[in-house]
Write a protein that holds these residues in place. Structure first.
Motif, PDB file in Angstrom:
ATOM      1  N   LYS A  90      12.685 -41.973  10.392  1.00 40.02           N
ATOM      2  CA  LYS A  90      14.030 -41.596  10.843  1.00 40.02           C
ATOM      3  C   LYS A  90      14.889 -41.114   9.677  1.00 40.02           C
ATOM      4  CE  LYS A  90      14.189 -44.664  14.817  1.00 40.02           C
ATOM      5  NZ  LYS A  90      14.711 -45.924  15.350  1.00 40.02           N
ATOM      6  N   ALA A  91      14.816 -41.808   8.552  1.00 42.29           N
ATOM      7  CA  ALA A  91      15.605 -41.413   7.374  1.00 42.29           C
ATOM      8  C   ALA A  91      15.144 -40.063   6.844  1.00 42.29           C
ATOM      9  CB  ALA A  91      15.503 -42.478   6.289  1.00 42.29           C
ATOM     10  N   LYS A 106      16.104 -34.260   6.259  1.00 39.88           N
ATOM     11  CA  LYS A 106      15.615 -32.896   6.453  1.00 39.88           C
ATOM     12  C   LYS A 106      16.599 -32.081   7.282  1.00 39.88           C
ATOM     13  CE  LYS A 106      11.245 -30.678   7.313  1.00 39.88           C
ATOM     14  NZ  LYS A 106       9.858 -30.867   7.686  1.00 39.88           N
ATOM     15  N   ARG A 107      17.128 -32.689   8.353  1.00 39.40           N
ATOM     16  CA  ARG A 107      18.114 -31.990   9.198  1.00 39.40           C
ATOM     17  C   ARG A 107      19.378 -31.658   8.409  1.00 39.40           C
ATOM     18  NH1 ARG A 107      17.949 -36.184  13.356  1.00 39.40           N
ATOM     19  NH2 ARG A 107      15.835 -36.015  14.087  1.00 39.40           N
ATOM     20  N   GLU A 108      19.832 -32.589   7.573  1.00 41.02           N
ATOM     21  CA  GLU A 108      21.054 -32.369   6.802  1.00 41.02           C
ATOM     22  C   GLU A 108      20.883 -31.242   5.799  1.00 41.02           C
ATOM     23  OE1 GLU A 108      21.828 -36.225   5.150  1.00 41.02           O
ATOM     24  OE2 GLU A 108      22.687 -36.982   7.027  1.00 41.02           O
ATOM     25  N   ASN A 125      14.362 -47.310  -3.671  1.00 41.77           N
ATOM     26  CA  ASN A 125      14.758 -46.079  -2.981  1.00 41.77           C
ATOM     27  C   ASN A 125      13.784 -45.776  -1.844  1.00 41.77           C
ATOM     28  OD1 ASN A 125      12.535 -44.435  -3.914  1.00 41.77           O
ATOM     29  ND2 ASN A 125      13.593 -44.197  -5.867  1.00 41.77           N
ATOM     30  N   MET A 126      14.190 -44.901  -0.947  1.00 38.88           N
ATOM     31  CA  MET A 126      13.425 -44.605   0.259  1.00 38.88           C
ATOM     32  C   MET A 126      12.050 -44.024  -0.062  1.00 38.88           C
ATOM     33  SD  MET A 126      13.479 -44.983   3.497  1.00 38.88           S
ATOM     34  CE  MET A 126      15.198 -45.281   3.837  1.00 38.88           C
ATOM     35  N   ILE A 163      12.164 -53.220   6.386  1.00 38.36           N
ATOM     36  CA  ILE A 163      12.035 -51.766   6.480  1.00 38.36           C
ATOM     37  C   ILE A 163      10.683 -51.477   7.125  1.00 38.36           C
ATOM     38  CG2 ILE A 163      11.088 -51.443   4.160  1.00 38.36           C
ATOM     39  CD1 ILE A 163      12.916 -48.812   4.207  1.00 38.36           C
ATOM     40  N   THR A 164      10.719 -50.603   8.130  1.00 40.22           N
ATOM     41  CA  THR A 164       9.511 -50.266   8.866  1.00 40.22           C
ATOM     42  C   THR A 164       9.144 -48.804   8.632  1.00 40.22           C
ATOM     43  OG1 THR A 164      10.674 -49.536  10.847  1.00 40.22           O
ATOM     44  CG2 THR A 164      10.151 -51.903  10.689  1.00 40.22           C
TER      45      THR A 164
END
Length: 150
Positions: free
Chosen positions: A139-140, A145-147, A103-104, A132-133
């Motif tokens: 960005k994710a 957070k925006r959502e 997971n992220m 994955i960087t």
């Protein structure tokens, strides 16, 4: 994650000249079946450049007298990598491959703990599926957070 279709990948027989011409911070090294066998980072290339003596005096490739034994050993390892002219001689073999099911949050934690800029992502057979960087994680996180707040 950047998918394998969009990645620059290398093989162990890729020449170092071909690697230096690309402007990427790191490259996964794969075999013919896309199994991850190594990684070449910008650090490896920078170390190779400094060891090869490009514009520096020959003595600058050795640590100062007051340097630690660890630094000396690291320099010796880098010098031995310079003996080759293909990726297989320069790469770090058996790199850490992040399972594609990670997971992220765990990926972000691992990037912070290891201080790596990027990590290869592999499937259950050890085949490269992407990279994955830190940028991907940021960005994710910003998107999440925006959502939440919209």
């Amino acid at each position: 994650m950047t998918r394998k279709e969009d990645l620059h990948v290398l093989t162990t027989t890729t020449t170092l000249k071909a690697v230096v011409e690309k402007k990427v911070t790191g490259f996964p090294v794969v075999d013919d079946d896309w199994k991850l066998v190594g990684i070449v980072s910008d650090y490896d290339l920078l170390a190779l450049d400094s060891i090869s003596g490009s514009g520096q005096e020959e003595t600058t490739m050795f640590p100062d007298v007051d340097s630690s034994w660890k630094t000396f050993n690291e320099t010796q390892k880098l010098m031995s990598k310079h003996n080759g002219r293909v990726v297989g001689d320069l790469m770090t073999p058996s790199p850490l491959g992040l399972p594609e099911t990670t997971n992220m949050e765990d990926a972000a934690r691992l990037l912070l703990e290891t201080k790596y800029y990027q990590l290869p992502v592999v499937d259950g057979e050890g085949k490269l599926v992407g990279i994955i960087t830190r940028g991907n994680v940021v960005k994710a996180a910003l998107k999440t957070k925006r959502e939440r707040f919209t």
